[in-house]
Design an enzyme around this catalytic site. Structure first.
Site, PDB file in Angstrom:
ATOM      1  N   LYS A  69       0.871  -1.323  -0.002  1.00 48.76           N
ATOM      2  CA  LYS A  69       0.021  -0.063  -0.045  1.00 48.76           C
ATOM      3  C   LYS A  69       0.861   1.225  -0.140  1.00 48.76           C
ATOM      4  CE  LYS A  69      -3.476   2.454   2.647  1.00 48.76           C
ATOM      5  NZ  LYS A  69      -4.707   2.130   3.685  1.00 48.76           N
ATOM      6  N   LYS A 127       1.053   9.878   5.639  1.00 47.94           N
ATOM      7  CA  LYS A 127       1.359   8.573   6.228  1.00 47.94           C
ATOM      8  C   LYS A 127       2.662   8.016   5.814  1.00 47.94           C
ATOM      9  CE  LYS A 127      -3.793   7.972   6.960  1.00 47.94           C
ATOM     10  NZ  LYS A 127      -4.761   7.229   6.773  1.00 47.94           N
ATOM     11  N   GLU A 178       7.588  -6.729   0.729  1.00 46.98           N
ATOM     12  CA  GLU A 178       6.509  -6.597   1.733  1.00 46.98           C
ATOM     13  C   GLU A 178       5.522  -7.760   1.576  1.00 46.98           C
ATOM     14  OE1 GLU A 178       5.473  -4.618   4.248  1.00 46.98           O
ATOM     15  OE2 GLU A 178       6.083  -2.748   4.305  1.00 46.98           O
ATOM     16  N   LYS A 222      -2.382  -1.440  -3.602  1.00 53.73           N
ATOM     17  CA  LYS A 222      -3.160  -0.139  -3.615  1.00 53.73           C
ATOM     18  C   LYS A 222      -2.387   0.977  -3.795  1.00 53.73           C
ATOM     19  CE  LYS A 222      -6.123   1.968  -0.205  1.00 53.73           C
ATOM     20  NZ  LYS A 222      -6.629   1.793   1.219  1.00 53.73           N
ATOM     21  N   SER A 282     -10.494   5.473  -4.126  1.00 54.20           N
ATOM     22  CA  SER A 282     -11.527   6.369  -4.263  1.00 54.20           C
ATOM     23  C   SER A 282     -11.099   7.573  -5.505  1.00 54.20           C
ATOM     24  CB  SER A 282     -11.798   7.082  -2.959  1.00 54.20           C
ATOM     25  OG  SER A 282     -10.580   7.541  -2.676  1.00 54.20           O
TER      26      SER A 282
HETATM   27  C1  PBG Z   1      -6.794   3.758   5.721  1.00 51.75           C
HETATM   28  C2  PBG Z   1      -7.523   3.513   4.504  1.00 51.75           C
HETATM   29  C3  PBG Z   1      -7.215   4.140   3.308  1.00 51.75           C
HETATM   30  C4  PBG Z   1      -7.871   3.583   2.279  1.00 51.75           C
HETATM   31  C5  PBG Z   1      -8.311   2.468   2.738  1.00 51.75           C
HETATM   32  N1  PBG Z   1      -7.959   2.111   3.977  1.00 51.75           N
HETATM   33  C6  PBG Z   1      -6.941   5.515   3.240  1.00 51.75           C
HETATM   34  C7  PBG Z   1      -5.569   5.927   3.789  1.00 51.75           C
HETATM   35  O1  PBG Z   1      -4.699   5.192   3.708  1.00 51.75           O
HETATM   36  O2  PBG Z   1      -5.432   6.993   4.153  1.00 51.75           O
HETATM   37  C8  PBG Z   1      -8.287   4.282   0.863  1.00 51.75           C
HETATM   38  C9  PBG Z   1      -9.104   3.796  -0.093  1.00 51.75           C
HETATM   39  C10 PBG Z   1      -9.521   4.406  -1.068  1.00 51.75           C
HETATM   40  O3  PBG Z   1      -9.098   5.601  -1.267  1.00 51.75           O
HETATM   41  O4  PBG Z   1     -10.622   4.106  -1.615  1.00 51.75           O
HETATM   42  N2  PBG Z   1      -6.777   2.585   6.374  1.00 51.75           N
END
Ligand code: PBG
Length: 333
Positions: free
Chosen positions: A203, A226, A242, A257, A283
């Site tokens: 991620k 983050k 990972e 992701k 998203s």
């Molecule tokens: C956080 C989390 C995020 C998403 C899924 N779980 C956002 C982040 O890491 O700040 C993002 C999913 C998306 O953007 O559709 N645990």
């Protein structure tokens, strides 16, 4: 390749000349069974709260989540993924609400199970950001840094709370080191041998998550970024490390992701390990496509299908996507 005849004996356009032939020679197909539908649980009184930055996506009340799950079953979507918008007065520095067996996500799990029985898989998000007052995925140490091991202990408890409520797939999205092993051990000790772990193994610290943070109400709270836990978008070899670690710790499947900008990681993971790899079309990807189509860039359905198919071609086992319902409807027409 050396046995290929040459032009004009070989004309690759020959197999593209008719619709029936294109269908016959098609290498990859999308089906509703490839899709996981993410659903946001709202905390207000409203049945439906549209998310402004995700046109076409809403937060739903718990009863409405159950209705969406029934819809998913009828469309052939095998799994939903649940994300809560925790009320702000329940967000704390250590995210205790994550461990409340009656929190929003647990209520939604039980409602979906009551409505659909075993006909649908319920994936749940393990991470603290929907529950913390600072919007980070973990707890902070005295100097304000994300404390890895203290967070992992809480995440293992959070996974148990969700599993007891009836979750089928625990999906840790936090990127702490060692959490998959800790969650697997906790599940085994609890006798939850059949509860799967789908780890967000690779991620990335991405700019594509903005609308999600609006949807779960953590965006306005988050200060900073983050980058001390999510990966540098420049790193591919590290993503494979990972993924290898999470498999070794007991992940049943891994997630890459965001999606489209990281197809190379999906492909490399499949080639290197031959394990199930899921893509999360996040998203920002959904929003850019939908808003772009509305602005006249192209046809929304066509843009959607081309992007989803790209994940299959790259080797993804399944795709988590806000398009799941629209795509499944189109595929079943
Ligand atoms: C956080 C989390 C995020 C998403 C899924 N779980 C956002 C982040 O890491 O700040 C993002 C999913 C998306 O953007 O559709 N645990």
């Amino acid at each position: 390749m050396s046995i290929l005849p040459r032009y004009p004996a070989l004309r690759l356009r020959r197999t593209r000349a008719h619709g029936w032939s294109r269908a016959l020679f098609r290498e990859h197909r999308l089906s509703p069974a490839d899709l996981v539908w993410p659903l946001f649980i709202g905390s207000g009184d409203a049945d439906e709260e549209p998310v402004a930055t995700l046109p076409g996506v809403s937060r739903w009340s718990v009863p409405q989540i159950a209705a969406r799950a029934r819809e998913a079953v009828s469309l052939g979507i095998p799994c939903i993924a649940l994300f809560p918008n925790t009320p702000h007065d329940r967000r704390t520095a250590r995210g205790e609400e994550a461990l409340n067996p009656d929190n929003l996500i647990c209520q939604a799990i039980r409602a979906v199970r009551d409505a659909c029985g075993d006909a649908i898989g319920i994936m749940t998000d393990v991470a603290l950001d929907p529950y913390t007052s600072h919007g980070q995925d973990g707890v902070l140490d005295s100097r304000g840094r994300i404390a890895n091991d203290a967070t992992v202990e809480i995440l293992a408890q959070q996974a148990l709370v969700q599993a007891r409520a009836g979750a089928d797939i625990i999906a840790p999205s936090d990127m702490m080191d060692g959490r998959v092993g800790a969650i697997r051990r906790a599940l085994e000790e609890e006798g939850c041998h059949d509860v799967q772990i789908l780890s967000y193994a690779a991620k990335f610290a991405s700019a594509f998550y903005g609308p999600f943070r609006d949807a779960v109400g953590s965006g306005g709270l988050l200060k900073g970024d983050k980058k001390t836990y999510q990966m540098d978008p420049a790193n591919g070899d590290e993503a494979l490390r990972e993924i290898a670690l999470d498999i070794a710790e007991g992940a049943d499947a891994v997630m890459v992701k965001p999606g489209l900008a990281y197809l190379d990681i999906i492909w490399r993971a499949r080639e290197a390990f031959g394990v199930p790899v899921f893509a999360y079309q996040v998203s920002g990807e959904y929003a850019l496509t939908t808003i772009g189509a509305a602005a006249g860039v192209g046809d929304r359905d066509a843009l959607m299908m081309e992007k989803l198919l790209a994940f299959k071609r790259a080797g993804a086992t399944g795709i988590v996507t806000y398009f799941a319902r629209d795509a499944a409807r189109l595929l079943s027409d």
